[in-house]
Structures are given as C-alpha cells and as structure tokens.
Scaffold this active site. Structure first.
Site, PDB file in Angstrom:
ATOM      1  N   ASP A   1       0.981  -1.335   0.153  1.00 25.57           N
ATOM      2  CA  ASP A   1       0.060  -0.164   0.076  1.00 25.57           C
ATOM      3  C   ASP A   1       0.877   1.220   0.037  1.00 25.57           C
ATOM      4  O   ASP A   1       1.527   1.424   0.997  1.00 25.57           O
ATOM      5  CB  ASP A   1      -0.995   0.008   1.395  1.00 25.57           C
ATOM      6  CG  ASP A   1      -1.955   1.069   1.130  1.00 25.57           C
ATOM      7  OD1 ASP A   1      -1.631   2.058   0.598  1.00 25.57           O
ATOM      8  OD2 ASP A   1      -2.984   0.985   2.013  1.00 25.57           O
TER       9      ASP A   1
ATOM     10  N   TYR B   1      -8.506  15.378  -6.025  1.00 31.53           N
ATOM     11  CA  TYR B   1      -7.961  14.761  -7.235  1.00 31.53           C
ATOM     12  C   TYR B   1      -6.997  15.783  -7.855  1.00 31.53           C
ATOM     13  O   TYR B   1      -6.112  15.683  -8.116  1.00 31.53           O
ATOM     14  CB  TYR B   1      -9.022  13.862  -8.329  1.00 31.53           C
ATOM     15  CG  TYR B   1      -8.390  13.201  -9.144  1.00 31.53           C
ATOM     16  CD1 TYR B   1      -7.711  12.001  -8.968  1.00 31.53           C
ATOM     17  CD2 TYR B   1      -8.098  13.631 -10.547  1.00 31.53           C
ATOM     18  CE1 TYR B   1      -6.894  11.175  -9.954  1.00 31.53           C
ATOM     19  CE2 TYR B   1      -7.770  13.038 -11.581  1.00 31.53           C
ATOM     20  CZ  TYR B   1      -6.890  11.660 -11.052  1.00 31.53           C
ATOM     21  OH  TYR B   1      -6.396  11.226 -12.203  1.00 31.53           O
TER      22      TYR B   1
HETATM   23  N1  NAP Z   1      -7.620   6.630 -16.497  1.00 30.20           N
HETATM   24  C1  NAP Z   1      -7.562   7.996 -16.695  1.00 30.20           C
HETATM   25  O1  NAP Z   1      -8.431   8.562 -17.548  1.00 30.20           O
HETATM   26  C2  NAP Z   1      -6.402   8.757 -16.009  1.00 30.20           C
HETATM   27  C3  NAP Z   1      -6.120  10.209 -16.284  1.00 30.20           C
HETATM   28  C4  NAP Z   1      -5.251  10.915 -15.874  1.00 30.20           C
HETATM   29  C5  NAP Z   1      -4.268  10.391 -14.886  1.00 30.20           C
HETATM   30  N2  NAP Z   1      -4.660   9.057 -14.520  1.00 30.20           N
HETATM   31  C6  NAP Z   1      -4.015   8.452 -13.480  1.00 30.20           C
HETATM   32  O2  NAP Z   1      -3.162   7.158 -13.643  1.00 30.20           O
HETATM   33  C7  NAP Z   1      -2.917   6.517 -12.664  1.00 30.20           C
HETATM   34  C8  NAP Z   1      -3.377   5.041 -13.066  1.00 30.20           C
HETATM   35  O3  NAP Z   1      -4.862   5.114 -13.096  1.00 30.20           O
HETATM   36  P1  NAP Z   1      -5.610   3.919 -13.795  1.00 30.20           P
HETATM   37  O4  NAP Z   1      -6.417   4.952 -15.005  1.00 30.20           O
HETATM   38  O5  NAP Z   1      -4.786   3.078 -14.447  1.00 30.20           O
HETATM   39  O6  NAP Z   1      -6.668   3.484 -12.967  1.00 30.20           O
HETATM   40  P2  NAP Z   1      -6.649   1.842 -12.217  1.00 30.20           P
HETATM   41  O7  NAP Z   1      -7.094   1.041 -13.226  1.00 30.20           O
HETATM   42  O8  NAP Z   1      -7.858   2.144 -11.179  1.00 30.20           O
HETATM   43  O9  NAP Z   1      -5.358   1.600 -11.421  1.00 30.20           O
HETATM   44  C9  NAP Z   1      -5.098   2.365 -10.218  1.00 30.20           C
HETATM   45  C10 NAP Z   1      -3.646   1.562  -9.761  1.00 30.20           C
HETATM   46  O10 NAP Z   1      -3.498   2.015  -8.517  1.00 30.20           O
HETATM   47  C11 NAP Z   1      -3.218   1.115  -7.579  1.00 30.20           C
HETATM   48  N3  NAP Z   1      -3.291   1.519  -6.062  1.00 30.20           N
HETATM   49  C12 NAP Z   1      -4.586   2.574  -5.928  1.00 30.20           C
HETATM   50  N4  NAP Z   1      -4.473   2.988  -4.585  1.00 30.20           N
HETATM   51  C13 NAP Z   1      -3.219   2.281  -4.009  1.00 30.20           C
HETATM   52  C14 NAP Z   1      -2.505   2.187  -2.908  1.00 30.20           C
HETATM   53  N5  NAP Z   1      -2.781   2.824  -1.796  1.00 30.20           N
HETATM   54  N6  NAP Z   1      -1.143   1.397  -2.870  1.00 30.20           N
HETATM   55  C15 NAP Z   1      -0.946   0.831  -3.856  1.00 30.20           C
HETATM   56  N7  NAP Z   1      -1.492   0.750  -5.166  1.00 30.20           N
HETATM   57  C16 NAP Z   1      -2.681   1.542  -5.150  1.00 30.20           C
HETATM   58  C17 NAP Z   1      -4.202   0.052  -8.080  1.00 30.20           C
HETATM   59  O11 NAP Z   1      -4.047  -1.403  -7.578  1.00 30.20           O
HETATM   60  P3  NAP Z   1      -4.753  -2.089  -6.047  1.00 30.20           P
HETATM   61  O12 NAP Z   1      -6.012  -1.720  -6.174  1.00 30.20           O
HETATM   62  O13 NAP Z   1      -4.457  -3.523  -6.358  1.00 30.20           O
HETATM   63  O14 NAP Z   1      -3.914  -1.493  -4.851  1.00 30.20           O
HETATM   64  C18 NAP Z   1      -4.209   0.038  -9.398  1.00 30.20           C
HETATM   65  O15 NAP Z   1      -3.292  -0.932  -9.739  1.00 30.20           O
HETATM   66  C19 NAP Z   1      -3.556   7.148 -11.507  1.00 30.20           C
HETATM   67  O16 NAP Z   1      -2.582   7.944 -10.882  1.00 30.20           O
HETATM   68  C20 NAP Z   1      -4.656   8.083 -12.010  1.00 30.20           C
HETATM   69  O17 NAP Z   1      -4.643   9.273 -11.306  1.00 30.20           O
HETATM   70  C21 NAP Z   1      -5.692   8.294 -15.020  1.00 30.20           C
END
Ligand code: NAP
Length: 246
Positions: free
Chosen positions: A59, A151
């Site tokens: 985490d 966020y």
């Molecule tokens: N998707 C978009 O449109 C978008 C746009 C801009 C930026 N982002 C950024 O890109 C990044 C990845 O997002 P995503 O879209 O791929 O979302 P996602 O599929 O929900 O992935 C998020 C990842 O972060 C991990 N995570 C969350 N909280 C955690 C914690 N406390 N400790 C360890 N791991 C943690 C989750 O794994 P576990 O739950 O297994 O821990 C998961 O692997 C994020 O920082 C997000 O803000 C996304």
C-alpha cells in the site's frame, strides 16, 4: 532504453499496460499494488512478453513498506533505471455528509503515495549517477475538476513537486518526466460519461514510454486535450459543471 523498472499501481489500467510495454522490450519489472492476485497475473503475462517480473504487495500510503519494496528490488536487480509512481485513486470528494475520510484518502494516496514510491530510489540513482523518476499526474492538474477537488489538487501537487525535483536532482543526472494524461480507458474511468478524446490504455502506455525515452519534462496528452487546457482554465463555473457529475 531503461531495463530495470519499478511501477506502482501495476495491478490494473495504465500501470498494468506500462508493465506489458516494458516487458515486451525485455525489461526487468518490479510491480507493486495492494491486490497480489492481480499482480501475479500481470507478472505472468509480462514473462510471456519476454520480460522478467517481481511482485510487491504494497500500500503506497505505507512509507516503510514502500521503502522495503524499493530496497528489495534494487538489491535483487543490482540497481534501478526508471521508477513510475502510477498508483492513484480518482474518487469524488464526497464532502456533502461532513466526513473528510474520502478526500483525505485521495490526497494521501495521490501525493504521499507518490513521494513514498519515488524517494527511496533516489540514493541509488545518485550513486549510479543516472535514473528516471516519473510521477503520473493528470490533465486535471491544470484546472479545478468539479466534484474532484482532492484529485485535481493532488495531481497539481505532484506536478509541482516534480518540477522542483527536476532542478534539485539535475546534478545527479536524474531525469524527471511528469505524465499528464487526459481520459484513458481503464477501470478508473469505467462507466464515466463526458470523456472527450478518450484513449485506449494500450495507446496511452506506448505514448508514455515514448515520452520518457525522449526525456520530456512534462508530457500532456492527447494533444486535443492539451489544446483545451487554456480554455478550460477560463470557463465560467456554470460551464465547468458539465465536466463532472455527482
Ligand atoms: N484513467 C484516466 O483517465 C487517467 C487520467 C489521468 C491520470 N490518471 C492516473 O493514472 C494512474 C493510474 O490510473 P488508472 O486509470 O490506470 O486506474 P486504475 O486502473 O484504477 O489503477 C490504479 C492502480 O493504482 C493502484 N493503487 C491505488 N491505490 C493504491 C494504494 N494505496 N497502494 C498501492 N496501489 C494502489 C491500484 O492497485 P490496487 O487496487 O491493487 O492497490 C491500481 O493498480 C492514476 O494515478 C490516475 O490518477 C488516469
């Protein structure tokens, strides 16, 4: 091309597909997240792609656990070329009921989780005289996304921290590339409406790899979203309400 790569939040979405992109280039990837079963599946697929993979159940809010994972990875692999602090959450602020726990969790995960992930690798990078640190910020770091104040603020915070570290760490030949994606198709955005210029996650991962290789300071994509930022910054509140729902 970086070979020794650590990615937080590698159990789904952007982190997972970054792992595949690097594994298919023959990298040794360290994959961290909380869901170990998911990480194991991602690691198995990385090996099928031709990479090596080690899994860390961490985490990122836990400073000591993050440091232990970083130490174990650098010790096992004999160094580190690239760290991507990708783990993050994107919930609504959920402030109406008077409970700050949701917004506090967003701020802690998306800010402290990022520093916990990146900082432990800095001494090794300093010693090696090279390394790359990559925080995943967001287009939401350029304006106040309605209902997602925590966020937006968290993503601004890590972009600014990275801008400062780029100057601080320049003398150690440590590159900082901040990634600011627009809307990407991942579990985080599943079911959301109003997502202009939505990109498939595979495309996003390839664009991120390319930006890191090119040594970009801050990479904002897709380009259509980047072009919209100046406009979004001056939109009246009434129109901004279209960009969020509750
Ligand atoms: N998707 C978009 O449109 C978008 C746009 C801009 C930026 N982002 C950024 O890109 C990044 C990845 O997002 P995503 O879209 O791929 O979302 P996602 O599929 O929900 O992935 C998020 C990842 O972060 C991990 N995570 C969350 N909280 C955690 C914690 N406390 N400790 C360890 N791991 C943690 C989750 O794994 P576990 O739950 O297994 O821990 C998961 O692997 C994020 O920082 C997000 O803000 C996304």
């Amino acid at each position: 091309m970086s070979k020794r790569i650590f990615i937080s939040g590698a159990s789904s979405g952007i982190g997972e597909f970054l792992a595949y992109a690097y594994a298919s280039r023959g990298a040794i990837v360290g994959l961290s997240a909380r869901r170990k079963d998911k990480l194991e599946k991602v690691a198995a697929k990385c090996r099928e792609f031709g990479g090596e993979a080690t899994v860390y159940q961490v985490d990122t809010k836990n400073r000591q656990a993050s440091k232990d994972a970083a130490d174990d990875y650098t010790h096992k692999i004999g160094g580190i070329d690239l760290v991507i602090a990708n783990a993050g959450i994107g919930n609504h602020d959920d402030i109406i009921n008077g409970d700050a726990s949701v917004i506090d969790d967003i701020l802690e995960t998306n800010i402290i989780g990022v520093t916990n992930t990146l900082v432990p690798f800095i001494p090794t990078m300093k010693k090696q005289k090279h390394g790359i640190l990559v925080p995943i910020s967001s287009v939401a770091s350029f304006f106040a996304l309605p209902y997602h104040g925590g966020y937006s603020a968290s993503k601004i915070a890590i972009r600014v921290i990275a801008d400062s570290w780029r100057i601080t760490l320049h003398k150690y030949n440590i590159q900082i590339t901040t990634i600011c994606p627009g809307f990407i198709e991942t579990p985080m955005t599943a079911g959301q409406k109003n997502m202009p210029f939505l990109l498939p996650v595979e495309t996003a991962a390839e664009k991120i790899v390319s930006a890191i290789d090119r040594g970009k300071k801050t990479f904002v994509f897709p380009w259509q979203m980047k072009m919209m930022i100046p406009l979004l910054r001056i939109l009246p509140d009434g129109l901004m309400r279209m960009f969020g729902s509750h």
